[in-house]
Enzyme design. Structure first.
Site, short mmCIF file in Angstrom:
data_model
loop_
_atom_site.label_atom_id
_atom_site.label_comp_id
_atom_site.label_asym_id
_atom_site.label_seq_id
_atom_site.Cartn_x
_atom_site.Cartn_y
_atom_site.Cartn_z
N TRP A 92 0.86 -1.18 0.00
CA TRP A 92 0.00 0.00 0.00
C TRP A 92 0.90 1.24 0.00
CZ3 TRP A 92 -0.32 3.99 3.69
CH2 TRP A 92 -1.21 5.01 3.30
N GLU A 112 -3.02 -2.97 -2.56
CA GLU A 112 -4.18 -2.40 -1.87
C GLU A 112 -4.58 -1.04 -2.46
OE1 GLU A 112 -3.46 -1.77 2.32
OE2 GLU A 112 -5.52 -1.13 2.72
N LYS A 151 -7.10 2.44 -2.93
CA LYS A 151 -7.70 3.42 -2.01
C LYS A 151 -8.30 4.56 -2.82
CE LYS A 151 -6.43 6.01 2.13
NZ LYS A 151 -5.65 5.96 3.35
N ASP A 189 -9.74 -2.91 1.44
CA ASP A 189 -9.86 -2.33 2.77
C ASP A 189 -11.26 -1.72 2.88
OD1 ASP A 189 -9.82 -0.21 4.81
OD2 ASP A 189 -7.68 -0.62 4.99
N HIS A 192 -11.75 2.07 2.25
CA HIS A 192 -11.08 2.69 1.10
C HIS A 192 -11.96 3.01 -0.09
CE1 HIS A 192 -6.64 1.67 2.22
NE2 HIS A 192 -7.31 2.25 3.20
N HIS A 236 -8.73 -6.10 4.39
CA HIS A 236 -8.39 -5.26 5.53
C HIS A 236 -9.72 -4.86 6.15
CE1 HIS A 236 -4.01 -3.74 4.94
NE2 HIS A 236 -4.08 -5.03 5.13
N ASP A 293 -11.99 7.38 6.14
CA ASP A 293 -11.23 6.16 6.40
C ASP A 293 -10.54 6.26 7.76
OD1 ASP A 293 -9.87 3.75 6.02
OD2 ASP A 293 -8.19 4.76 5.03
N ASP A 344 -10.37 4.27 10.39
CA ASP A 344 -9.79 3.09 11.03
C ASP A 344 -10.25 2.90 12.48
OD1 ASP A 344 -8.04 1.77 8.99
OD2 ASP A 344 -7.21 3.78 8.89
N ASP A 402 -7.49 -4.10 9.98
CA ASP A 402 -6.74 -2.85 9.84
C ASP A 402 -7.49 -1.71 10.53
OD1 ASP A 402 -5.04 -0.85 9.17
OD2 ASP A 402 -5.45 -0.86 7.02
C1 RNT Z 1 -3.93 2.91 4.69
C2 RNT Z 1 -4.04 1.44 4.45
C3 RNT Z 1 -2.93 0.60 4.96
C4 RNT Z 1 -2.46 0.96 6.36
C5 RNT Z 1 -1.54 -0.05 6.99
C6 RNT Z 1 -0.85 0.48 8.20
O1 RNT Z 1 -5.06 3.61 4.35
O2 RNT Z 1 -5.26 0.99 4.93
O3 RNT Z 1 -3.29 -0.73 4.88
O4 RNT Z 1 -3.54 1.17 7.23
O5 RNT Z 1 -0.67 -0.54 6.05
ZN ZN Z 2 -5.56 -1.12 4.85
#
Ligand code: RNT
Ligand code: ZN
Length: 415
Positions: A182, A223, A225, A256, A259, A283, A291, A293, A323
């Protein structure tokens, strides 16, 4: 407890669900816990912690792990509170270099032997990630798409180094390691050229993946986004970019949950993407308005993801990684809550009379389909979950929290 379990089992068998089989299937699922929840994505490279990349951990709850030993100690506590056997997902910045400065293009397996020894001793598989943030050469927000060929080359070398480490993990532990790329690269404001950074990304990825590695040891993943802080207008590694790349190169696509556009869900994507890529890495995350988290909870979307994995028979092609990073609550509790919720969602999905639902659908009996789906929402899955925890020698109900509180007062508050 036994009585409640027997009654719950009976209720499920009336619906045509074999509870024992569902519990057995759940025991075969490994979740990849992300190491970075334990220290707010800091890593051990410098004192500075997370910088750049458009991702952020907010909060200053006491007890952050500051060393690899502390992180492993916290992880041991965490795994003990989660039923089943699970993996660990490491980032390159968790290298142990014995106090020497080793730049990211020079890391190798020797910097991860303590992690491998720990993983072996505790029977955890390992997954891995190159780290394209929190570094002077990532400050511009451009890594694999940097117009400066030297900076780009540095990050290509980092990518190559991590694939080798990943293959080393896979070989040492006898199970493939997913290495997930990523990058934060993008633009805050409207770009004049959307094509060029993507051209550079394509070249960089081709250089990173040039060497064929045994997929018994290493699995490459990319990955995508939609946006990040500082890359609101344009992200080079978009969904279309990486989906095309993964399909063309027969590698894994990482989805993710945070994302995509806020009303877009990854649960609907699996059954399309899995026609075209060999495997997927998830993720599992929870975005709140962006986003962000947040810690994963038992939300409708989490349940929908789990249902897709079970209904589509994808459990052997989808790697379930987490994640999220919340520094405002006890970090061990955050891991435990998120992982237990993921497992609960999978259990609920495994306790579904899928054939019956499908049959109603095929017959055009959407009334029955809806009625069963709603009935399932109040079935006693909590009782089955409690029994599952008990059988796996992990605390039932809120008892896990007592252990976290004890650990907090004995260990975390003394850091
Ligand atoms: C960032 C991505 C990525 C990170 C990690 C730490 O938006 O989601 O995966 O969160 O690699
Ligand atoms: Zn991620």
């Amino acid at each position: 407890m036994d009585k409640a379990f027997d009654l719950a089992k009976e209720r499920y068998s009336e619906l045509g669900v074999d509870v024992e089989l569902s519990m057995k299937r759940l025991a075969n699922i490994s979740i990849s816990l992300h190491c970075w929840q334990g220290d707010d994505v800091s890593g051990f490279e410098s004192e500075e912690g997370l910088t750049g990349g458009g991702i952020q951990a907010t909060g200053n709850y006491p007890g952050r792990a500051r060393t690899a030993e502390e992180l492993r100690q916290d992880l041991n506590k965490t795994y003990g509170l989660i039923p089943g056997a699970h993996r660990l997902n490491l980032h390159a910045i968790y290298a142990e270099t014995g106090g020497r400065k080793v730049d990211r293009n020079e890391i190798d397996s020797s910097h991860f032997t303590a992690w491998v020894d720990w993983a072996k001793a505790n029977r955890h598989g390992l997954d891995f990630n190159p780290t394209y943030f929190s570094h002077p050469l990532a400050e511009s927000g451009m890594t694999l798409t940097n117009p400066d060929p030297q900076i780009r080359q540095f990050w290509v070398e980092h990518g190559i180094a991590t694939r080798k480490i990943s293959a080393f993990f896979g070989k040492a532990l006898g199970a493939p390691c997913v290495n997930n790329v990523w990058i934060p690269d993008g633009y805050k404001d409207i770009p004049a050229d959307r094509k060029h950074p993507r051209e550079l990304l394509l070249q960089s990825l081709n250089s990173i993946f040039a060497e064929k590695l045994d997929t018994n040891y290493n699995l490459d993943a990319v990955e995508c986004k939609l946006f990040g802080i500082g890359s609101e207008s344009y992200v080079a590694g978009s969904h279309e970019f990486y989906m095309g790349y993964a399909v063309r190169n027969n590698i894994l696509l990482t989805l993710d949950a945070g994302h995509f556009h806020p009303t877009e869900v990854i649960s609907d994507k699996l059954s399309s993407i899995l026609f075209y890529v060999p495997e997927v890495l998830l993720h599992v995350s929870r975005g709140v308005r962006w986003d962000s988290d947040h810690v994963v909870i038992l939300s409708d979307e989490l349940r929908a993801i789990a249902e897709e994995l079970v209904r589509g028979d994808y459990l052997n092609r989808v790697h379930i990684g987490l994640d999220f990073f919340d520094a405002s609550i006890n970090r061990i509790a955050a891991w435990v809550i998120g992982t237990r919720c993921m497992l609960k969602a999978l259990l609920i999905a495994l306790l579904e009379p899928t054939d019956r639902l499908r049959q109603s659908e095929l017959e055009g009996d959407y009334t029955t389909r809806l009625a069963i789906m709603e009935e399932l929402k109040t079935m006693p899955y909590g009782t089955i979950w409690d029994a599952y925890c008990e059988r796996h020698n992990t605390p039932v109900g809120m008892k896990w929290m007592d252990e976290v509180k004890r650990y907090e007062s004995e260990i975390l508050t003394k850091r």
